[in-house]
Scaffold this motif. Structure first.
Motif: not given
Length: 304
Positions: A1-2, A30, A33
């Motif tokens: 994801m962005k 993380d 992402n």
């Protein structure tokens, strides 16, 4: 994801501190992402984890530029998700986002004595706050709060579905705890000479907004001083017009205002205090209470 994080508060206390710690910990846990931080121009030189990028968004919060330019920047970068760490979500942004609601203090203590603006500007800003807050609460896919207390306020006062709210408790920074373990009597001697602080003293750190209830604290301290002498009351926090208001009408030299203090100075002040005092009428969380506990001193607090 962005994922885009509105980090324009980066250099501030409070929300800025929240963002700095959030980014630091996300960088550790993380690696999958892609993160993009929106920053003021003055903060573009900060160092970030490898999967974090920076984009300039050089306009202040609560401004007309924020309402007009922020949606354009977000649309251009096509994020899968935006995190607004405050309720100032642009009214014209329709993308997917989460929001952190730290407290509802701005609603419960929004009166003329909480601002230095003229009455017309105050009314316009108040209207804008209410619209922005309402949209942030209703249109967000999730809401983060720092406590069950704020979660309950949102459920009771804004009829938010409890399943939409995630409580993410705040914590004491490791660096402060480590600093408190290293300070000694010589450190306090130096600090005491700098600010004219002597033991025993009672300690408070934070801002001086009306909901902090410091005027009443000072009144009570001055009364108690007539019965139990020898104590000082140390009130620390960055210089602001609200502090100047509080200083007016002071009747004692036993109250000390050191202003802004560094992290080491804060650790020294916590460690050597007789007790920490938090007289607030309302708090979303109240990190200084936890900091005082972590530094091993008693806490005197209102039940708010």
């Amino acid at each position: 994801m962005k994922i885009v994080i509105d980090a324009r508060f980066w250099g501030e206390s409070g929300i800025g501190r929240y963002i700095r710690n959030l980014v630091g910990e996300l960088g550790k846990i993380d690696k999958n992402n892609e993160y993009v931080l929106l920053l003021l121009k003055k903060d573009l030189n900060i160092k970030l984890p490898l999967n974090f990028k920076k984009i300039e968004a050089d306009f202040r919060w609560y401004s007309f530029k924020e309402q007009l330019l922020l949606p354009k920047i977000l649309k251009k970068n096509k994020p899968d998700l935006v995190h607004f760490p405050h309720f100032n979500v642009p009214i014209f942004y329709n993308g997917k986002y989460v929001v952190t609601i730290h407290d509802l203090i701005h609603q419960h203590f929004q009166s003329r004595d909480t601002t230095i603006r003229n009455p017309l500007i105050f009314k316009i800003k108040k209207f804008g706050y209410e619209k922005s807050f309402a949209r942030a609460v209703r249109k967000s896919v999730k809401i983060f709060t720092p406590s069950e207390f704020v979660k309950k306020q949102l459920i009771d006062q804004w009829k938010v579905d409890g399943k939409k709210i995630i409580v993410t408790y705040e914590a004491v920074e490791t660096s402060l705890v480590n600093a408190s373990k290293l300070v000694g009597s010589r450190d306090f001697y130096k600090l005491g000479r700098k600010f004219n602080i002597k033991k025993p003293y009672l300690f408070y750190v934070g801002n001086a907004q009306p909901h902090k209830n410091l005027t009443r604290l000072i009144e009570v301290f001055q009364e108690i001083e007539q019965v139990v002498s020898g104590y000082q009351l140390v009130l620390a926090g960055p210089s602001h017009v609200f502090w100047e208001r509080i200083k007016q009408g002071m009747k004692t030299d036993s109250i000390i205002f050191p202003g802004f203090v560094t992290e080491k100075e804060l650790a020294i002040l916590y460690k050597n205090a007789t007790a920490f005092i938090m007289p607030s009428l309302e708090e979303g969380f109240g990190i200084p209470v936890l900091e005082a506990m972590a530094c091993g001193i008693p806490v005197i607090s209102s039940n708010a």
